[in-house]
Write an enzyme that holds these catalytic residues in place. Sequence first.
Site, short mmCIF file in Angstrom:
data_model
loop_
_atom_site.label_atom_id
_atom_site.label_comp_id
_atom_site.label_asym_id
_atom_site.label_seq_id
_atom_site.Cartn_x
_atom_site.Cartn_y
_atom_site.Cartn_z
N ASP A 174 -7.52 6.51 -1.14
CA ASP A 174 -7.68 7.78 -1.83
C ASP A 174 -8.81 8.60 -1.20
OD1 ASP A 174 -9.79 6.24 -2.70
OD2 ASP A 174 -9.29 6.37 -4.84
N SER A 175 -9.50 7.99 -0.23
CA SER A 175 -10.48 8.72 0.60
C SER A 175 -9.81 9.83 1.39
CB SER A 175 -11.19 7.76 1.55
OG SER A 175 -10.25 6.95 2.24
N ASP B 61 -3.79 3.03 -2.11
CA ASP B 61 -4.64 3.14 -3.30
C ASP B 61 -3.89 3.73 -4.48
OD1 ASP B 61 -7.26 2.16 -3.19
OD2 ASP B 61 -7.90 3.80 -1.89
N LYS C 128 -3.89 -1.18 -4.00
CA LYS C 128 -5.30 -1.45 -4.26
C LYS C 128 -5.73 -0.75 -5.54
CE LYS C 128 -8.82 0.20 -1.71
NZ LYS C 128 -9.66 0.90 -2.75
N GLU D 246 -9.11 -0.19 -8.15
CA GLU D 246 -10.56 -0.32 -8.30
C GLU D 246 -10.92 -0.91 -9.67
OE1 GLU D 246 -12.82 3.18 -7.50
OE2 GLU D 246 -11.94 3.50 -5.52
N GLU E 106 -17.54 -3.30 -1.65
CA GLU E 106 -18.12 -2.09 -1.04
C GLU E 106 -19.58 -1.90 -1.44
OE1 GLU E 106 -17.33 2.72 -0.50
OE2 GLU E 106 -15.82 1.47 -1.47
#
Length: 262
Positions: free
Chosen positions: A42-43, A81, A110, A112, A180
């Site tokens: 999502d970056s 993501d 993925k 979070e 991270e």
Amino acid sequence: MKTTDFKKRKQLHQKITMLTCYDYPSARIIAESSLDCVLVGDSVAMAVHGYDSTIMATMEMMLLHTQAVSRGLKGQFLVSDLPFLCHRLSHEETIRNVTALMQAGANAIKIEGGDAKTCTLIADLVSAGVPVMGHIGLTPQSIHQLGGYRIQGREDADAERLIEQAKQLEIAGCTAIVLECIPQTLAKKITAMISIPTIGIGAGNETDGQILVWHDLLGMQDEFKPRFVKQYAHVKSMMLGAINTYIEQVKQSEFPSLEYAY
């Protein structure tokens, strides 16, 4: 690389290599490398679309980029993501979003966070046949709650919380966990305590693998350079040089020469 290879690589002490990727041309380059895994992160909201956080990533955005990258890869394991709050919607809508990403070409999703609710969702997805990669430490989707881009797990209580989250994510069935921006000593401890691989970014070299952002690794921008980023090339200066040479040759009527004319 396949889902079943992750644990094998950890057991054999073979490092897992991972990069973000957001478009077809970049994926075609990666396809010719020996890279193990690709993350359509999502970056993309920041690296490609110019937003100031990953919170602005949408399902439409993630689907578009996942499809593009999927068409370019050959053999790399593709993770996508689940964007901001998409795992906090109704169960039915979350399942629809996960289904869409998998059908767009992702081999895993993925997600979070490592709280109880997230772990319950992950366990449900895994039982349904969806490989899931966890992500703890600095979780960019929670950046406002975390108070900015700061190292996580420095205090004993925070470190214990992250250790417990890692254990619960393993129990939930995660294929691997991204760690991270946490201290190297904590990353080493977590890596030794769980049987699934850890993928580090800003977590030192004691994890089972590493991930970097495509644009950071290639030196395509120099406005934002965290301590953990190593630029393996300086593509920005090469691109600027090529563009400025083109401009000058057009102005001087040197391009197109006879070689490039019909």
